[in-house]
Design an enzyme around this catalytic site. Structure first.
Site, mmCIF file in Angstrom:
data_model
loop_
_atom_site.group_PDB
_atom_site.id
_atom_site.type_symbol
_atom_site.label_atom_id
_atom_site.label_comp_id
_atom_site.label_asym_id
_atom_site.label_seq_id
_atom_site.Cartn_x
_atom_site.Cartn_y
_atom_site.Cartn_z
ATOM 1 N N PHE A 223 -18.801 2.125 69.658
ATOM 2 C CA PHE A 223 -17.907 1.568 68.640
ATOM 3 C C PHE A 223 -18.335 2.057 67.245
ATOM 4 O O PHE A 223 -18.740 3.184 67.077
ATOM 5 C CB PHE A 223 -17.886 0.034 68.723
ATOM 6 C CG PHE A 223 -17.125 -0.492 69.907
ATOM 7 C CD1 PHE A 223 -15.950 -1.194 69.726
ATOM 8 C CD2 PHE A 223 -17.579 -0.294 71.206
ATOM 9 C CE1 PHE A 223 -15.237 -1.693 70.819
ATOM 10 C CE2 PHE A 223 -16.877 -0.786 72.288
ATOM 11 C CZ PHE A 223 -15.702 -1.482 72.093
ATOM 12 N N ASP B 278 -23.692 0.590 84.065
ATOM 13 C CA ASP B 278 -24.325 1.599 83.214
ATOM 14 C C ASP B 278 -25.461 2.339 83.935
ATOM 15 O O ASP B 278 -26.579 2.408 83.436
ATOM 16 C CB ASP B 278 -24.894 0.962 81.935
ATOM 17 C CG ASP B 278 -23.929 0.017 81.260
ATOM 18 O OD1 ASP B 278 -22.737 0.354 81.195
ATOM 19 O OD2 ASP B 278 -24.370 -1.055 80.790
ATOM 20 N N GLU C 14 -18.071 5.053 73.565
ATOM 21 C CA GLU C 14 -19.486 4.766 73.800
ATOM 22 C C GLU C 14 -20.036 5.641 74.916
ATOM 23 O O GLU C 14 -19.342 6.510 75.450
ATOM 24 C CB GLU C 14 -19.687 3.285 74.142
ATOM 25 C CG GLU C 14 -18.903 2.775 75.326
ATOM 26 C CD GLU C 14 -18.968 1.257 75.466
ATOM 27 O OE1 GLU C 14 -19.479 0.582 74.540
ATOM 28 O OE2 GLU C 14 -18.505 0.731 76.488
ATOM 29 N N ILE D 25 -27.323 1.762 70.772
ATOM 30 C CA ILE D 25 -27.332 1.467 72.203
ATOM 31 C C ILE D 25 -26.902 2.725 72.955
ATOM 32 O O ILE D 25 -26.538 3.734 72.356
ATOM 33 C CB ILE D 25 -26.424 0.280 72.581
ATOM 34 C CG1 ILE D 25 -24.950 0.618 72.361
ATOM 35 C CG2 ILE D 25 -26.805 -0.968 71.801
ATOM 36 C CD1 ILE D 25 -24.010 -0.433 72.945
ATOM 37 N N HIS E 284 -19.263 5.048 81.773
ATOM 38 C CA HIS E 284 -20.691 5.128 81.494
ATOM 39 C C HIS E 284 -21.362 6.089 82.479
ATOM 40 O O HIS E 284 -22.252 5.732 83.244
ATOM 41 C CB HIS E 284 -21.361 3.760 81.545
ATOM 42 C CG HIS E 284 -22.591 3.725 80.684
ATOM 43 N ND1 HIS E 284 -22.645 3.037 79.506
ATOM 44 C CD2 HIS E 284 -23.782 4.351 80.810
ATOM 45 C CE1 HIS E 284 -23.840 3.217 78.947
ATOM 46 N NE2 HIS E 284 -24.538 4.014 79.728
#
Length: 342
Positions: A184, A42, A224, A165, A298
Site C-alpha cells: 500500500f 504468504d 504489495e 513489510i 503473495h
C-alpha cells in the site's frame, strides 16, 4: 477493485490450451498437493538437500503461531516442522506495540548462512519493522542448527511514505544485495544491503521506488508482496494487486513485469509500467484455478536443482470456507520469454 485505467494496461499471459477429445490432462502439482497445506498465508520456499521448506505467516495457536514452517521431500506431501521463532523478540514487541505474530517471511541462502527476513506490524498501519534471523542449516538434527536473532533491518512509521513489510532478498548479478519490500502507501521499494550483515548499507539513503498503483480519487489501489526473479538476462518483478485476507471474497491477483536493471523500470509485456499500476497478469482466480481457489497471491519463487522454476503462493479455498491454502505451480517460460504458471 482495480481502476479502469490500470486494468486497461494489464495484459493476461494465460491462455486456454486445447486438449484432444477424450484425452485427460495430467494433474497439476497444485492438484496433487497433500498433507498439512492449510492454513498457509504468504509462503516462501527453499530447498536444502532433499528437503523442501516452506515458511509462512504465523496463524492460529500452537508452536507455529509466530512463523509457520512446513517440509516435504517431494513437493507434494507436506508436514509441519519446527518453527524458527517461537515468540516475537523483545525489540519487536517494543517497536510495534500490539503485534501478535510475524508476517510474510522470506528465506534465502547467502554468504554461507540462511537468512530469514520477516515482518512485524499491525493491520492497516505502516508502523512496521522487518527483522532478520540467520542459521547455518534448516535441519534441526544437524550440528550448528540455531536461529540467531540479528535484530531489526528497517522500520517505518507514520512519517514514512512506505510500509516495511513483505521483504524479499534480491542478489543482483553484480553481487549487490537489495531488500525489496512494501505494501500500500506509495508502493514497493528497494533498499541497498550490506553483503556481510544483511542489514541496510546506508540508513540515511532513500529507497528506490520500483512499483506503485496511483490511486483513483476516493479509492485505494492496493499493491504489495514484491518478489524479484533473475531469468534470461532480465529481472522479473512479481507483485500482488488488490485485496487479500477476505477469505473467498479476496480479490488478490498477481502481476509481473521485467527490467534489464534490478532497480527498474519494470514493464509488462504490453509496455505498461509497474510504476503506473501496469504489468502482466500471472496468477488470477478465474484462469487455471477453476475458480475454487480465490485470491491467489503473495508469490515466492524456487529454482530447483534441475533448473525447474516454481511459484509458491496462497489462495483461499471456497470449499473450505475460504481457508488460506498452500499452492505451488510450475513456472514455464514461453518462446516470447514471458512466464506462465501451470
Amino acid at each position: 477493485m482495480i481502476a479502469v485505467a490500470a486494468l486497461a494496461t494489464v495484459a493476461a499471459t494465460q491462455a486456454d490450451v486445447a486438449t484432444p477429445a477424450g484425452a485427460r490432462a495430467a494433474p497439476t502439482l497444485n492438484e496433487r498437493l497433500r498433507g498439512d497445506i492449510a492454513p498457509t498465508h504468504d509462503p516462501v520456499i527453499i530447498r536444502e538437500g532433499d528437503t523442501y521448506h516452506v515458511y509462512s505467516t504465523g496463524l492460529g495457536d500452537g508452536p507455529d503461531r509466530i512463523i509457520a514452517h512446513r517440509v516435504s521431500n517431494d513437493l507434494v506431501n507436506w508436514r509441519k516442522a519446527e518453527t524458527p521463532l517461537a515468540a516475537l523478540p523483545d525489540w519487536a514487541t517494543q517497536a510495534i506495540p500490539g503485534a501478535k505474530n510475524a508476517w510474510a517471511p522470506d528465506i534465502s541462502f547467502v554468504g554461507g548462512r540462511y537468512r530469514l527476513y520477516y515482518s512485524v506490524s499491525t493491520f492497516g498501519s505502516n508502523r512496521s519493522a522487518i527483522g532478520l534471523l540467520t542459521n547455518a542449516t534448516l535441519d534441526p538434527t544437524r550440528p550448528g542448527y540455531r536461529w540467531r536473532d540479528d535484530g531489526p533491518v528497517v522500520m517505518s512509521d507514520r512519517t514514512d511514505d512506505y510500509n516495511a513489510i513483505d521483504p524479499n532478498l534480491v542478489v543482483a548479478r553484480d553481487g549487490r544485495q537489495w531488500l525489496a519490500l512494501g505494501s500500500f502507501w506509495s508502493g514497493l521499494k528497494l533498499f541497498a544491503l550490506d553483503r556481510a550483515t544483511g542489514k541496510l548499507l546506508n540508513k540515511n539513503e532513500a529507497p528506490v521506488a520500483i512499483a506503485r498503483r496511483p490511486a483513483p480519487v476516493g479509492a485505494p489501489a492496493p499493491i504489495e508482496a514484491p518478489f524479484v526473479i533473475d531469468h534470461g538476462g532480465w529481472y522479473w518483478l512479481v507483485a500482488s494487486y488488490d485485496y487479500c485476507c477476505k477469505g473467498s471474497a479476496s480479490t488478490y491477483y498477481t502481476v509481473v513485469g521485467r527490467s534489464r536493471a534490478v532497480t527498474g523500470p519494470y514493464l509488462g509485456r504490453d509496455g505498461s509500467a509497474m510504476m503506473q499500476g501496469g504489468g502482466t497478469i500471472l496468477l488470477r482466480a478465474d484462469l487455471p484455478e477453476k475458480e475454487r481457489f480465490r485470491g491467489p497471491g503473495h508469490a515466492g519463487h524456487l529454482r530447483d536443482r534441475d533448473g525447474t522454476d516454481y511459484l509458491v503462493y496462497h489462495a483461499y479455498d471456497q470449499e473450505a470456507k475460504g481457508r488460506p491454502t498452500l499452492r505451488i505451480a510450475r513456472l514455464r517460460w514461453g518462446a516470447d520469454g514471458w512466464p506462465k504458471a501451470e
